[in-house]
Write a protein that holds these residues in place. Sequence first.
Motif, short mmCIF file in Angstrom:
data_model
loop_
_atom_site.label_atom_id
_atom_site.label_comp_id
_atom_site.label_asym_id
_atom_site.label_seq_id
_atom_site.Cartn_x
_atom_site.Cartn_y
_atom_site.Cartn_z
N SER A 1 9.94 -4.90 -6.50
CA SER A 1 9.17 -4.65 -5.29
C SER A 1 8.66 -3.22 -5.27
O SER A 1 9.34 -2.31 -5.74
CB SER A 1 10.03 -4.91 -4.05
OG SER A 1 10.47 -6.25 -4.02
N MET B 1 3.53 -13.56 2.33
CA MET B 1 4.86 -12.96 2.20
C MET B 1 5.09 -11.92 3.29
O MET B 1 6.15 -11.89 3.93
CB MET B 1 5.03 -12.32 0.83
CG MET B 1 6.42 -11.69 0.65
SD MET B 1 6.57 -10.66 -0.82
CE MET B 1 5.55 -9.25 -0.38
N THR C 1 5.60 -15.31 -2.60
CA THR C 1 5.53 -13.89 -2.95
C THR C 1 4.23 -13.56 -3.68
O THR C 1 3.76 -12.43 -3.63
CB THR C 1 6.73 -13.47 -3.82
OG1 THR C 1 6.85 -14.37 -4.93
CG2 THR C 1 8.02 -13.50 -3.02
#
Length: 327
Positions: free
Chosen positions: A273, A119, A113
């Motif tokens: 996110s 990612m 990530t």
Amino acid sequence: MKNVAIIMGGYSSEYKISLKSGEVVYNHLDSTKYNLYKIHILTEGWFYVDEQNNRFVVDKNDFSVTVNNQKIQFDVVFNAIHGTPGEDGLIQAYLKLLNIPQTSCNYYQSALTFNKRDMLSVLKPYGIKTAISYYLNKGDVIAQDEIIQRVGLPCFVKPNKSGSSFGISMVKDSEQLLPAIDKAYAEDDEIIIESYLKGTEVSVGVIKYQNDTIVLPITEIVSENDFFDYEAKYEGKSSEITPARISDEEKAKVEDVAKRIYTILKMDGFSRSEFILVSGEPFLLEMNTVPGLTTESILPQQAREAGISLNELFDNAIELALTRTHF
């Protein structure tokens, strides 16, 4: 009582923010339940810092400290390091070798990530929408026309592996492209150049809480600047509105995709996110696995909105780390 090491600092431009996050964790964890130790992990060395600001060197062989001839070892580590080595898998792998549980996700998920382009590549087959992108490694020939033809203008130039918007530029015309690339290379030797997505920016916290994966209330980001840059994040040049002013349909879509990403990547611990809603559809920008934990940071704001205090949020992270069979 369990000995808890709260690690903070790091080797990146984010170290000052991390020190603030670590202090907040230290001040909100229950000192009647845990023995709390502030551990500063800095380029100049690793130190336990006591209440009088005395420094004691950490023995990296077994991650212990010796104070007044007494050796202290840790039962669990609370990871509050943004950027390297706390968010890119290095600390997670080191602690795994020592069999010490820690609060963030596993080393592979951290490394994946932290690398935005890797990612996004892993998530693409699952139908996760993202901006059009172009990748550069330091030393690559910069085909300016080719880049602009692929991503269009305006576009964003970002270091591939950094946080807190360090090194990011919004490029509005071709003359700004090369200076933006130089700025990004000052932070990283890999660059991601992305098309501009016009829409509502939202930030979504997904965490493990009491053994369930939960999506926290969504935050809408309204920046006074061209984008959510360092000034907007940390110097008051933005409004962070929780819950976000989006439709129920948009909310459901963002919650679904954020939880799906967390599940697909086999995440643990905290995550936050960032998405842009374009015509009601969420496009993923990035995921943070050690998000800011100061009282003003987005994830703590979202937790408060969900009725979770910082004490509960941090205590839960310790409890889950101690009961996890993999770390």
